[in-house]
Design a protein around this motif. Structure first.
Motif, mmCIF file in Angstrom:
data_model
loop_
_atom_site.group_PDB
_atom_site.id
_atom_site.type_symbol
_atom_site.label_atom_id
_atom_site.label_comp_id
_atom_site.label_asym_id
_atom_site.label_seq_id
_atom_site.Cartn_x
_atom_site.Cartn_y
_atom_site.Cartn_z
ATOM 1 N N CYS A 95 -64.802 -10.453 2.804
ATOM 2 C CA CYS A 95 -66.200 -10.893 2.958
ATOM 3 C C CYS A 95 -66.395 -11.934 4.049
ATOM 4 O O CYS A 95 -67.553 -12.224 4.426
ATOM 5 N N LEU A 96 -65.310 -12.497 4.555
ATOM 6 C CA LEU A 96 -65.430 -13.614 5.498
ATOM 7 C C LEU A 96 -66.291 -13.323 6.733
ATOM 8 O O LEU A 96 -67.092 -14.185 7.131
ATOM 9 N N PRO A 97 -66.194 -12.150 7.334
ATOM 10 C CA PRO A 97 -67.038 -11.929 8.523
ATOM 11 C C PRO A 97 -68.524 -12.122 8.221
ATOM 12 O O PRO A 97 -69.244 -12.723 9.018
ATOM 13 N N ARG A 143 -73.418 -16.292 8.033
ATOM 14 C CA ARG A 143 -74.470 -17.030 7.295
ATOM 15 C C ARG A 143 -74.089 -18.477 7.036
ATOM 16 O O ARG A 143 -74.841 -19.182 6.360
ATOM 17 N N ARG A 144 -72.912 -18.905 7.486
ATOM 18 C CA ARG A 144 -72.401 -20.240 7.109
ATOM 19 C C ARG A 144 -72.520 -20.409 5.595
ATOM 20 O O ARG A 144 -73.068 -21.396 5.094
ATOM 21 N N GLY A 145 -72.052 -19.419 4.894
ATOM 22 C CA GLY A 145 -72.277 -19.319 3.449
ATOM 23 C C GLY A 145 -71.371 -20.200 2.605
ATOM 24 O O GLY A 145 -70.901 -21.251 3.050
ATOM 25 N N ALA A 146 -71.115 -19.745 1.386
ATOM 26 C CA ALA A 146 -70.336 -20.539 0.430
ATOM 27 C C ALA A 146 -69.417 -19.620 -0.375
ATOM 28 O O ALA A 146 -69.835 -18.553 -0.822
ATOM 29 N N ILE A 147 -68.186 -20.083 -0.539
ATOM 30 C CA ILE A 147 -67.226 -19.396 -1.413
ATOM 31 C C ILE A 147 -66.965 -20.332 -2.586
ATOM 32 O O ILE A 147 -66.653 -21.518 -2.378
ATOM 33 N N ILE A 148 -67.100 -19.811 -3.779
ATOM 34 C CA ILE A 148 -66.825 -20.632 -4.964
ATOM 35 C C ILE A 148 -65.810 -19.893 -5.834
ATOM 36 O O ILE A 148 -66.056 -18.756 -6.261
ATOM 37 N N TRP A 197 -58.181 -13.922 -2.852
ATOM 38 C CA TRP A 197 -57.777 -13.818 -1.445
ATOM 39 C C TRP A 197 -58.331 -12.542 -0.809
ATOM 40 O O TRP A 197 -58.931 -12.578 0.274
ATOM 41 N N LEU A 198 -58.164 -11.407 -1.497
ATOM 42 C CA LEU A 198 -58.687 -10.146 -0.952
ATOM 43 C C LEU A 198 -60.198 -10.227 -0.751
ATOM 44 O O LEU A 198 -60.734 -9.739 0.252
ATOM 45 N N GLY A 199 -60.868 -10.849 -1.714
ATOM 46 C CA GLY A 199 -62.327 -10.959 -1.621
ATOM 47 C C GLY A 199 -62.750 -11.794 -0.427
ATOM 48 O O GLY A 199 -63.665 -11.420 0.332
ATOM 49 N N GLY A 217 -67.752 -22.615 9.439
ATOM 50 C CA GLY A 217 -67.671 -21.458 8.541
ATOM 51 C C GLY A 217 -68.216 -21.764 7.171
ATOM 52 O O GLY A 217 -68.798 -22.814 6.952
ATOM 53 N N PRO A 218 -68.028 -20.842 6.253
ATOM 54 C CA PRO A 218 -68.480 -21.098 4.891
ATOM 55 C C PRO A 218 -67.677 -22.227 4.252
ATOM 56 O O PRO A 218 -66.531 -22.465 4.618
#
Ligand SMILES: NC(=O)c1ccc[n+]([C@@H]2O[C@H](COP(=O)([O-])OP(=O)(O)OC[C@H]3O[C@@H](n4cnc5c(N)ncnc54)[C@H](O)[C@@H]3O)[C@@H](O)[C@H]2O)c1
Length: 273
Positions: free
Chosen positions: A126-128, A133-138, A120-122, A177-178
């Motif tokens: 990092c969300l902004p 980048r419309r990135g990815a969280i895994i 959650w903290l991560g 979003g990501p």
């Protein structure tokens, strides 16, 4: 502000060894710049140097995922270095033993702090950049997120919570979003697992186990979910356990031999397990 590098950038937690290192290697081989982070900063730096010596662009950073201040520092270090962040892999985790009754508050708090509060903290930190980048969280979960086993109370609770977190983040980040997904490995031979085995008096993995998942396989799944091809996959749990979670026993580990052994029977036609 650093001009963003052309390469995609990933941050992996718990990357000093084991599954996290396998994920970092796979992402680096796929052409991403990778920040390998770990509470054991020396192992992060060592592993980053190992990948760099093979031609990858890496950095090793000290990061205790349970500390918000560490996250702020590590994310800033990545942005200062590469100017962007595309992929966040929440891999760091511990898997202590304990039942609902034997688990004390300290163990509960430590497990939840690393396995659930950490991701959650991560994500919060990092969300902004990930959104840009419309990135990815895994998130690295476990078959245990949905297949509990007696004696794994704090672990199962934390990984089940991580699944809820994964789906909630996926929903909150829609539509642009990501993505946020959970990769759920079965049993993987890692330094951490070997320590647990030794604590149970087992010098090695059980003879005949044929369905271990490898850190490379977890890495390959992460590379896919982080790639443009995986963009439509969102909010899922991707099991990497040879299908054991749909059998009547996701175990194979720590079960009585007579129960465990039937999953190692050869297929009646192919002869393969
Ligand atoms: N090995 C398996 O069989 C298995 C199966 C399913 C899921 N998993 C999950 O995969 C992940 C990695 O497991 P592994 O077997 O590679 O473990 P491991 O113990 O071999 O490696 C874990 C790494 O995380 C680091 N770490 C521990 N606490 C940390 C913290 N507070 N902050 C940052 N880093 C920290 C350790 O220093 C270590 O380098 C965990 O989330 C685990 O639950 C493992």
């Amino acid at each position: 502000m650093t001009t963003p590098t052309d390469q995609r950038v990933a941050l992996v937690t718990g990357a000093g060894q084991g599954i996290g290192l396998g994920i970092a290697r796979a992402l680096a081989e796929a052409g991403l710049s990778v920040a390998l982070t770990d509470i054991d900063g020396e192992s992060a730096v060592r592993s980053a140097a190992e990948l760099a010596s093979a031609g990858s662009t890496t950095v090793g950073l000290t990061l205790d995922v349970a500390q918000a201040g560490d996250w702020a520092w590590a994310a800033s270090a990545v942005i200062a270095r590469w100017g962007r962040l595309d992929v966040l892999v929440n891999n760091a985790g511990i898997s202590p033993r304990g039942t609902v009754e034997s688990t004390d508050e300290a163990l509960w708090e430590r497990t939840l702090a690393i396995n659930l509060k950490g991701p959650w903290l991560g994500i919060k930190t990092c969300l902004p950049w990930l959104r840009e980048r419309r990135g990815a969280i895994i998130n690295i979960g476990s078959t245990r997120a949905t297949r509990p086993m007696p004696g794994l109370f704090p672990y199962v609770t934390s990984k089940a919570g991580l699944l809820g977190l994964t789906q909630q983040v996926a929903a909150e980040c829609l539509p642009l979003g990501p993505t946020c997904n959970m990769v759920a490995p079965g049993w993987v031979d890692t330094p951490g697992e070997r320590v647990i085995q030794a604590a149970h008096g087992r010098p090695d993995f059980p003879e005949g186990v044929q369905n271990l998942t490898t850190a490379e396989e977890v890495g390959a799944a992460v590379v896919y979910l982080a790639s443009p091809a995986g963009r439509k996959v969102n909010g899922v749990i991707l099991y990497l356990d040879s299908g054991l979670h749909v059998a009547d026993d996701a175990g194979m580990v720590y079960l009585p031999e007579e129960v465990r052994v039937r999953y190692h029977q050869p297929h009646p036609e192919t002869g393969r397990a």
